[in-house]
Design a protein around this motif. Sequence first.
Motif, PDB file in Angstrom:
ATOM      1  N   MET A  34       1.049  -1.370   0.214  1.00  0.00           N
ATOM      2  CA  MET A  34      -0.242  -0.277   0.126  1.00  0.00           C
ATOM      3  C   MET A  34       0.865   1.242  -0.029  1.00  0.00           C
ATOM      4  N   ALA A  35       0.666   2.470   0.698  1.00  0.00           N
ATOM      5  CA  ALA A  35       1.047   3.332   0.899  1.00  0.00           C
ATOM      6  C   ALA A  35       1.736   4.104  -0.718  1.00  0.00           C
ATOM      7  N   THR A  95      -8.225   3.741  -2.500  1.00  0.00           N
ATOM      8  CA  THR A  95      -9.504   4.947  -1.686  1.00  0.00           C
ATOM      9  C   THR A  95      -9.572   5.996  -2.290  1.00  0.00           C
ATOM     10  N   PHE A 151      -8.906  12.573 -10.610  1.00  0.00           N
ATOM     11  CA  PHE A 151      -7.451  12.213 -11.213  1.00  0.00           C
ATOM     12  C   PHE A 151      -8.343  11.582 -12.727  1.00  0.00           C
ATOM     13  N   LYS A 168     -10.842   9.690 -13.205  1.00  0.00           N
ATOM     14  CA  LYS A 168     -11.223   8.948 -11.770  1.00  0.00           C
ATOM     15  C   LYS A 168     -11.475   9.078 -11.044  1.00  0.00           C
ATOM     16  N   ALA A 176      -4.685  -0.414   4.442  1.00  0.00           N
ATOM     17  CA  ALA A 176      -5.030  -0.444   2.710  1.00  0.00           C
ATOM     18  C   ALA A 176      -5.521  -2.024   2.548  1.00  0.00           C
ATOM     19  N   THR A 179      -4.401  10.747  -1.281  1.00  0.00           N
ATOM     20  CA  THR A 179      -4.726  11.892  -1.666  1.00  0.00           C
ATOM     21  C   THR A 179      -5.973  12.744  -0.419  1.00  0.00           C
ATOM     22  N   LYS A 230      -2.208  15.060   0.690  1.00  0.00           N
ATOM     23  CA  LYS A 230      -1.482  15.545   0.706  1.00  0.00           C
ATOM     24  C   LYS A 230      -2.641  16.592   0.412  1.00  0.00           C
TER      25      LYS A 230
HETATM   26  N1  LIG Z   1      -0.695  12.051  -8.823  1.00  0.00           N
HETATM   27  C1  LIG Z   1      -1.985  11.169  -9.597  1.00  0.00           C
HETATM   28  N2  LIG Z   1      -2.227  11.133 -10.639  1.00  0.00           N
HETATM   29  C2  LIG Z   1      -3.000  10.071 -11.316  1.00  0.00           C
HETATM   30  N3  LIG Z   1      -3.819   9.638 -10.228  1.00  0.00           N
HETATM   31  C3  LIG Z   1      -3.597  10.224  -8.723  1.00  0.00           C
HETATM   32  C4  LIG Z   1      -2.424  10.650  -8.524  1.00  0.00           C
HETATM   33  N4  LIG Z   1      -2.388  10.306  -7.073  1.00  0.00           N
HETATM   34  C5  LIG Z   1      -3.291   9.048  -6.993  1.00  0.00           C
HETATM   35  N5  LIG Z   1      -3.888   9.222  -7.642  1.00  0.00           N
HETATM   36  C6  LIG Z   1      -4.915   7.633  -8.130  1.00  0.00           C
HETATM   37  O1  LIG Z   1      -6.078   8.133  -7.346  1.00  0.00           O
HETATM   38  C7  LIG Z   1      -6.046   6.889  -6.323  1.00  0.00           C
HETATM   39  C8  LIG Z   1      -5.655   6.539  -5.128  1.00  0.00           C
HETATM   40  O2  LIG Z   1      -4.392   7.196  -4.924  1.00  0.00           O
HETATM   41  P1  LIG Z   1      -3.730   6.891  -2.840  1.00  0.00           P
HETATM   42  O3  LIG Z   1      -2.385   7.176  -3.639  1.00  0.00           O
HETATM   43  O4  LIG Z   1      -4.551   7.862  -2.398  1.00  0.00           O
HETATM   44  O5  LIG Z   1      -4.491   5.656  -2.681  1.00  0.00           O
HETATM   45  P2  LIG Z   1      -4.373   5.240  -1.255  1.00  0.00           P
HETATM   46  O6  LIG Z   1      -5.748   4.874  -0.521  1.00  0.00           O
HETATM   47  O7  LIG Z   1      -3.558   6.081  -0.806  1.00  0.00           O
HETATM   48  O8  LIG Z   1      -3.733   3.692  -1.635  1.00  0.00           O
HETATM   49  P3  LIG Z   1      -2.669   2.776  -0.653  1.00  0.00           P
HETATM   50  O9  LIG Z   1      -3.209   2.582   0.358  1.00  0.00           O
HETATM   51  O10 LIG Z   1      -2.759   1.631  -1.757  1.00  0.00           O
HETATM   52  O11 LIG Z   1      -1.337   3.598  -0.482  1.00  0.00           O
HETATM   53  C9  LIG Z   1      -5.134   5.848  -7.133  1.00  0.00           C
HETATM   54  O12 LIG Z   1      -6.005   4.529  -8.385  1.00  0.00           O
HETATM   55  C10 LIG Z   1      -4.303   6.884  -7.620  1.00  0.00           C
HETATM   56  O13 LIG Z   1      -3.729   5.501  -8.869  1.00  0.00           O
END
Ligand SMILES: Nc1ncnc2c1ncn2[C@@H]1O[C@H](COP(=O)(O)OP(=O)(O)OP(=O)(O)O)[C@@H](O)[C@H]1O
Length: 383
Positions: A1-2, A126, A99, A102, A52, A130, A133
């Motif tokens: 994850m992460a 999920t 994004f 999506k 995750a 994001t 950030k």
């Molecule tokens: N800069 C970006 N450009 C395009 N897609 C992005 C970007 N950042 C994240 N995504 C997409 O947004 C979705 C959510 O990403 P995110 O990293 O926030 O998920 P997460 O819940 O932290 O996942 P994990 O637990 O696997 O780290 C993913 O499908 C990722 O591919």
Amino acid sequence: MASLSGSMLFPATLPHGSTRSTRFSIWSAGTITSLCYKPRNEQRKVVCACMAPPWNIGSDEYPATKFNNLYKSEHLETVMEPEDDSDFLIECKNVYKSFGEKDILRGVSFKIRHGEAVGIIGPSGTGKSTILKIIAGLLAPDKMNNQDGEVYIRGRKRDGLISDQDISGLRIGLVFQSAALFDSLTVRENVGFLLYENSNMGEEQISELVKETLAAVGLKGVEDRLPSELSGGMKKRVALAGSIICDITKESIEPEAKEMKRFSKTDKAREEDAVGKPGKIASYMVVAHQHSTIGRAVDRLLFLYEGKIVWQGITHEFTASTNPIVQQKLTKALRQKTQTEIGPSISSDDFLGTAGRLAVLHPPPKDSKHKPGFPAKAPGNLR
Ligand SMILES: Nc1ncnc2c1ncn2[C@@H]1O[C@H](COP(=O)(O)OP(=O)(O)OP(=O)(O)O)[C@@H](O)[C@H]1O
């Protein structure tokens, strides 16, 4: 994850024009946000964690809409006080983020109090990273129907990215999941890197700060080691130390600044007034895969699913919840994930070995209602 780790290797320009990647880029953001961090004795910590699991929710049997009914907190009244907006460190209000095609966040709302330890959980991809950030100001929320999703930091609406703002007394730093250490540098050099490069602090002073900062993250006597001589968890702590050591006034990094003159003098009282001392970490956010680790580290969980917070509750409610879906499906899936992908024997000490994302360093408001020492569940030596 992460996914906050590898995908975030963007460069940034530091003072003096040097370009670094990973944590130093974050640092450059951090130095912008906090110019004068004054520690207070009553500071507390916020821990946010994400994990995750490849949960089987989302299947036809457990669509997200079912979880929307669970957007409630169970027995929150047992620990939460009546809402008082002045006591919130972070508030996300109806935050959207896409994004391309999506849609990742679809109206995420939650509040985090000063001193509260909160974990965000949800399936991989999920949007947990994001959210972090966006909170950190590295991503801006989308406009939706001409309305911005709103992020408030200490009651102040964040406009744009972190570099646009100076929220007095607040520092935000990121620690990447991959520890982002320089293999050929010692722990001391890694942790003190920014100061060696960009301050006029002497070797001894940096060394002392490194030592104190390492102690703040629970590491002692490792200054002369190389990263290859550390465990995964220790590396994360070193990375975190490298992040929080810059909880020093901008003045110390930009010697030409007027305030630097104050800082560099021998007047200890002034120095302490100007410098956020290691060990006074007010809050930070981390990520972890393992639910048992989360349980030890946070007090409240937010469950992010299909772009929304669909459940929230006190941490122990997650497994002890009377809600049959949470109890039977989520915890079971988490256990499976733990055993198959991570291994069952990760100890709490490894918390930062599987975790470590975002640190929010801040002094709590003077009139904060929370008692010093809360939360009780900060991980390991980071308490
Ligand atoms: N800069 C970006 N450009 C395009 N897609 C992005 C970007 N950042 C994240 N995504 C997409 O947004 C979705 C959510 O990403 P995110 O990293 O926030 O998920 P997460 O819940 O932290 O996942 P994990 O637990 O696997 O780290 C993913 O499908 C990722 O591919």
